[in-house]
Design an enzyme around this catalytic site. Structure first.
Site: not given
Ligand code: AMP
Ligand code: MG
Length: 484
Positions: A174, A123-124, A250-251, A91
């Site tokens: 971001r 849903d992105g 991934d974070n 997303r």
């Protein structure tokens, strides 16, 4: 719209095609700019003067794409709560790397920008609440002097997103020194093509650590740098009582910045095993487990480097293991010094560890507020509060005062040290919830007020005082949810 000063490049797309997909943001119905970070915009050398709010909203919702923007999403994998999965920007869409100066490049990314090839079942899109939480907490972390991605804006899309119930759709812009994650390396590893790994590692070194570019030991050097960065980052988190909530691989960034503010939260009353995330059933990412998890993630990263170190595999493996193992000792030392500073101490004395752990135990058994207790300690007048009158607390205070007298530091200087290391204001969970509730009712005043207050978290002002209050029983936030 005239270009407000974006100087975009997309060097990431020079990596092999497998690392990204070219995607355009979805068009949204009725973008409306909710909050814009003027200070950050100035730091990025952007100038939106003369650009009307409609154009600004169109830009920050991805409706308006400038001619030199080559937008894309990144591929990555990750261990989520210990289980390996293929992920990617489901997303998020990168607008590009904005060049601020010769040696400063930042990613500008829209979060909640619509479907991408990595959206899987999603849903992105993103809802207003989680985007405001990321905006508030990431900016708070920046002003607390903690490495972090930042937030330039939040736009309401004018569309509903469907979660447990329909919610206001939103998008966050971001700003990050890059979005290269441990998971990006895990993705490169599973392509089973050494060239991909080599490309990614060289790209990362060039972008973040060019000074080791010519080292013969560059993979080990990089690992050592990353261990040090994570030691520093997690010690900072623990200094201010921050719980990330989803320290999946991934974070975790290779830049050392805090990223992906999902079910994150700050401690009110101290509890080492505290977990907020609604999906963290085993306490994997609890407050006190964070150093262990950072080390675990670094071990997963080191595994991806190994195939590149082909000669003398065993020796290299041992060397990498040793670097990862060094995390524990480095962290303990860093943590002790950080906690010493929180108590106005500089000298390293053996008995300090017990003094610190005893305080934490006391705070835990009394359910004392982590932030406020350290603040109280930096002013002897506060120690008259009933909270500190128990025999055990009095005894601890006497030990601490005695220990402090062993410093070559005036009491004033000790207090100053404490005030520099103990924030007065943190974005408390119940305040954030209240801000989100009000924003959902189109009242953004509390959001703007808090945004302003959080810029000076170490200053004890009258205006800030109400943000030091602990939640009432009915205001307590017990669980936080992933930010989709
Ligand atoms: P996060 O919890 O934000 O770290 O996201 C974990 C993974 O889920 C990432 O690959 C995200 O891109 C993906 N993701 C999160 N929310 C959505 C969404 N609404 N639609 C598609 N993918 C999502
Ligand atoms: Mg993530």
């Amino acid at each position: 719209m005239k270009n407000p000063g974006f100087n975009f490049q997309s060097t990431y797309t020079e990596l092999p095609n497998i690392f990204f997909s070219k995607v355009k943001p979805s068009i949204v119905e009725k973008p409306n700019l909710i909050i814009f970070n003027q200070e950050l915009s100035d730091e990025l050398k952007l100038n939106f003067l003369g650009i009307n709010s409609q154009d600004k909203a169109s830009f920050f919702s991805g409706n308006l794409v400038l001619p030199n923007m080559k937008t894309f999403s990144q591929a990555y994998s990750g261990h989520q709560f210990g289980h390996f999965t293929n992920l990617g920007d489901g997303r998020a869409i990168m607008l590009g790397e904005h060049i601020i100066s010769n040696d400063k490049r930042v990613d500008i990314q829209l979060k909640g920008a619509g479907l991408t090839p990595y959206s899987r079942q999603g849903d992105g899109k993103a809802a207003l609440g989680p985007m405001l939480r990321e905006y508030i907490v990431s900016e708070a972390m920046h002003y607390l002097k903690i490495p972090t991605t930042r937030s330039l804006s939040v736009v309401k899309t004018g569309e509903k997103v469907y979660r447990e119930f329909p919610m206001e759709g939103a998008m966050l812009t971001r700003v990050a020194s890059s979005h290269i994650r441990v998971g990006t390396f895990q993705f490169a590893l599973i392509t089973q093509n050494l060239k991909n790994l080599e490309n990614l590692i060289n790209y990362t070194i060039n972008r973040h650590y060019p000074y080791i570019k010519n080292s013969k030991q560059k993979y080990f050097d990089l690992l050592k740098i990353l261990v040090k960065k994570q030691v520093e980052l997690i010690a900072h988190w623990m200094r201010v009582g921050f719980i990330h909530g989803v320290m999946n691989t991934d974070n975790m960034t290779l830049s050392g910045e805090t990223i992906d503010y999902g079910p994150c939260a700050f401690l009110d009353d101290y509890k080492g095993s505290k977990v907020f995330s609604s999906i963290d059933f085993q306490g994997r990412y609890s407050f006190e487990n964070q150093p262990l998890m950072a080390k675990w993630n670094l071990a997963r990263l080191a595994e991806t480097f190994l195939p590149l170190m082909q000669d003398d595999i065993d020796k290299n493996k041992k060397k990498a293991e040793k670097i990862i193992q060094s995390f524990s000792e480095l962290f303990n030392k860093k943590w002790l010094n950080m906690m010493r500073n929180k108590l106005g101490l500089l000298k390293e004395k053996k008995e300090d560890q017990k003094l610190i752990l005893d305080l934490l135990k006391l705070m835990e058994s009394n359910s004392d507020d982590y932030t406020n207790t350290f603040n109280d300690l930096s002013d002897f007048n506060n120690l008259n509060k009933t909270q500190y009158q128990s025999f055990n607390f009095k005894d601890w205070i006497a030990r601490w005062k005695k220990r402090r007298d062993e410093e070559n530091l005036s009491i004033e200087k000790s207090f100053l040290l404490m005030k520099k290391n103990n924030p007065y204001i943190i974005p408390r969970n119940h305040n954030i919830e209240m801000i989100i509730d009000e924003a959902n009712k189109d009242n953004f005043t509390p959001l703007y007020e808090m945004h302003k207050i959080l810029k000076n978290p170490y200053e004890r002002t009258e205006k800030a005082e109400k943000f030091t209050l602990q939640p009432r029983e009915n205001e307590k936030v017990l669980k936080t949810f992933c930010g989709t």
